[in-house]
Write an enzyme that holds these catalytic residues in place. Structure first.
Site, mmCIF file in Angstrom:
data_model
loop_
_atom_site.group_PDB
_atom_site.id
_atom_site.type_symbol
_atom_site.label_atom_id
_atom_site.label_comp_id
_atom_site.label_asym_id
_atom_site.label_seq_id
_atom_site.Cartn_x
_atom_site.Cartn_y
_atom_site.Cartn_z
ATOM 1 N N LYS A 14 0.818 -1.223 0.000
ATOM 2 C CA LYS A 14 0.000 0.000 0.000
ATOM 3 C C LYS A 14 0.846 1.266 0.000
ATOM 4 O O LYS A 14 0.440 2.270 -0.581
ATOM 5 C CB LYS A 14 -1.052 -0.004 1.118
ATOM 6 N N ARG A 89 -6.879 3.048 11.474
ATOM 7 C CA ARG A 89 -6.639 1.640 11.790
ATOM 8 C C ARG A 89 -7.601 1.124 12.847
ATOM 9 O O ARG A 89 -7.588 -0.075 13.143
ATOM 10 C CB ARG A 89 -5.209 1.457 12.294
ATOM 11 N N ARG A 128 11.864 -7.351 2.833
ATOM 12 C CA ARG A 128 12.025 -5.925 3.127
ATOM 13 C C ARG A 128 12.941 -5.733 4.338
ATOM 14 O O ARG A 128 13.726 -4.788 4.392
ATOM 15 C CB ARG A 128 10.645 -5.292 3.397
ATOM 16 N N ARG A 134 13.992 -2.320 8.638
ATOM 17 C CA ARG A 134 12.997 -1.748 9.561
ATOM 18 C C ARG A 134 12.901 -2.597 10.819
ATOM 19 O O ARG A 134 12.818 -3.824 10.747
ATOM 20 C CB ARG A 134 11.622 -1.723 8.864
ATOM 21 N N ARG A 145 1.846 -8.066 13.840
ATOM 22 C CA ARG A 145 1.270 -6.970 13.032
ATOM 23 C C ARG A 145 0.125 -7.478 12.150
ATOM 24 O O ARG A 145 -0.881 -6.802 11.977
ATOM 25 C CB ARG A 145 2.361 -6.310 12.181
HETATM 26 P P1 AMP Z 1 3.017 1.126 8.991
HETATM 27 O O1 AMP Z 1 4.234 1.736 8.391
HETATM 28 O O2 AMP Z 1 1.741 1.715 8.439
HETATM 29 O O3 AMP Z 1 3.019 -0.382 8.933
HETATM 30 O O4 AMP Z 1 3.018 1.522 10.547
HETATM 31 C C1 AMP Z 1 4.074 1.127 11.409
HETATM 32 C C2 AMP Z 1 3.612 1.163 12.860
HETATM 33 O O5 AMP Z 1 3.221 2.501 13.215
HETATM 34 C C3 AMP Z 1 2.391 0.312 13.172
HETATM 35 O O6 AMP Z 1 2.738 -1.038 13.426
HETATM 36 C C4 AMP Z 1 1.843 1.016 14.420
HETATM 37 O O7 AMP Z 1 2.621 0.708 15.569
HETATM 38 C C5 AMP Z 1 2.097 2.485 14.105
HETATM 39 N N1 AMP Z 1 0.952 3.107 13.393
HETATM 40 C C6 AMP Z 1 0.948 3.607 12.121
HETATM 41 N N2 AMP Z 1 -0.257 4.101 11.797
HETATM 42 C C7 AMP Z 1 -1.048 3.910 12.891
HETATM 43 C C8 AMP Z 1 -2.421 4.183 13.175
HETATM 44 N N3 AMP Z 1 -3.230 4.752 12.267
HETATM 45 N N4 AMP Z 1 -2.877 3.839 14.411
HETATM 46 C C9 AMP Z 1 -2.082 3.287 15.329
HETATM 47 N N5 AMP Z 1 -0.806 2.967 15.118
HETATM 48 C C10 AMP Z 1 -0.268 3.284 13.914
#
Ligand code: AMP
Length: 187
Positions: A14, A89, A128, A134, A145
């Site tokens: 995404k 989320r 990745r 990361r 996750r």
């Molecule tokens: P992502 O890069 O979108 O996979 O986000 C990495 C991490 O950031 C997630 O595993 C959450 O810990 C935190 N995170 C990102 N967006 C949100 C959100 N909308 N609500 C809560 N936690 C978030």
């Protein structure tokens, strides 16, 4: 305004697709994961609060995301629209997003959901991990996750389905093929 949300499990692509969509349709790309990672690396007050939560793969509390959302909306007043990637989320975040957009005489136009099977996303995330390093791309955190996505975020798909905004996209295949499927929906 033309506002999109893109859903998909971690590793669904995404982020990659959002960048392409933002460029083609001139939308502001908002990745809350990127915003949070930047806060962590700059060791801001917010960054220090969320660092540990993010390494475990759990969600950051809604109140902190509400603050980020307000900041995003207040600092981007002359954009054509947004593509929200990784936000909302939780149901509380989705409702807050509707409320804040409504207050600005706007709303969500369409919602895209990238469908990718679990074994495929796990493979992609492990790759990745090798390339980008990361901290949350390791076998234990990946499992968590995915679980967090299924339990806390997939219920939102029904929320948007009920609003007749949800569009599912087959998320396996070449980046350009998937992008074309997205464009068909957006156009
Ligand atoms: P992502 O890069 O979108 O996979 O986000 C990495 C991490 O950031 C997630 O595993 C959450 O810990 C935190 N995170 C990102 N967006 C949100 C959100 N909308 N609500 C809560 N936690 C978030």
């Amino acid at each position: 305004m033309f506002n999109l949300i893109i859903f998909g499990p971690p590793g669904s692509g995404k982020g990659t697709q959002s960048v392409k969509v933002a460029e083609k349709y001139q939308l502001k790309h908002i990745s809350t994961g990127d915003i949070l990672r930047s806060e962590v690396s700059q060791e801001t007050e917010l960054g220090l609060k969320v660092k540990h939560i993010m390494t475990t793969g759990e969600l950051v509390p809604d109140e902190l995301l509400f603050q980020i959302l307000l900041n995003v909306l207040e600092t981007n007043t002359d954009v054509k629209g947004f593509i929200f990637d990784g936000f909302p989320r939780t149901l509380a975040q989705a409702k807050e997003l509707d409320k804040q957009l409504e207050a600005r005489n706007s709303g969500i136009t369409k919602v895209l959901s990238l469908d990718v099977p679990d074994d495929e996303v796990v493979d992609r995330l492990l790759k990745r991990a090798e390339i980008q390093g990361r901290k949350d791309d390791n076998r234990e955190t990946i499992g968590n996750r995915l679980n967090v996505y299924k339990t806390q975020t997939t219920p939102l798909l029904d929320f948007y389905k009920n609003q007749e905004k949800l569009n599912k996209i087959h998320g396996v295949g070449g980046i350009e093929d998937i992008f074309n499927s997205i464009c068909e929906v957006v156009d």
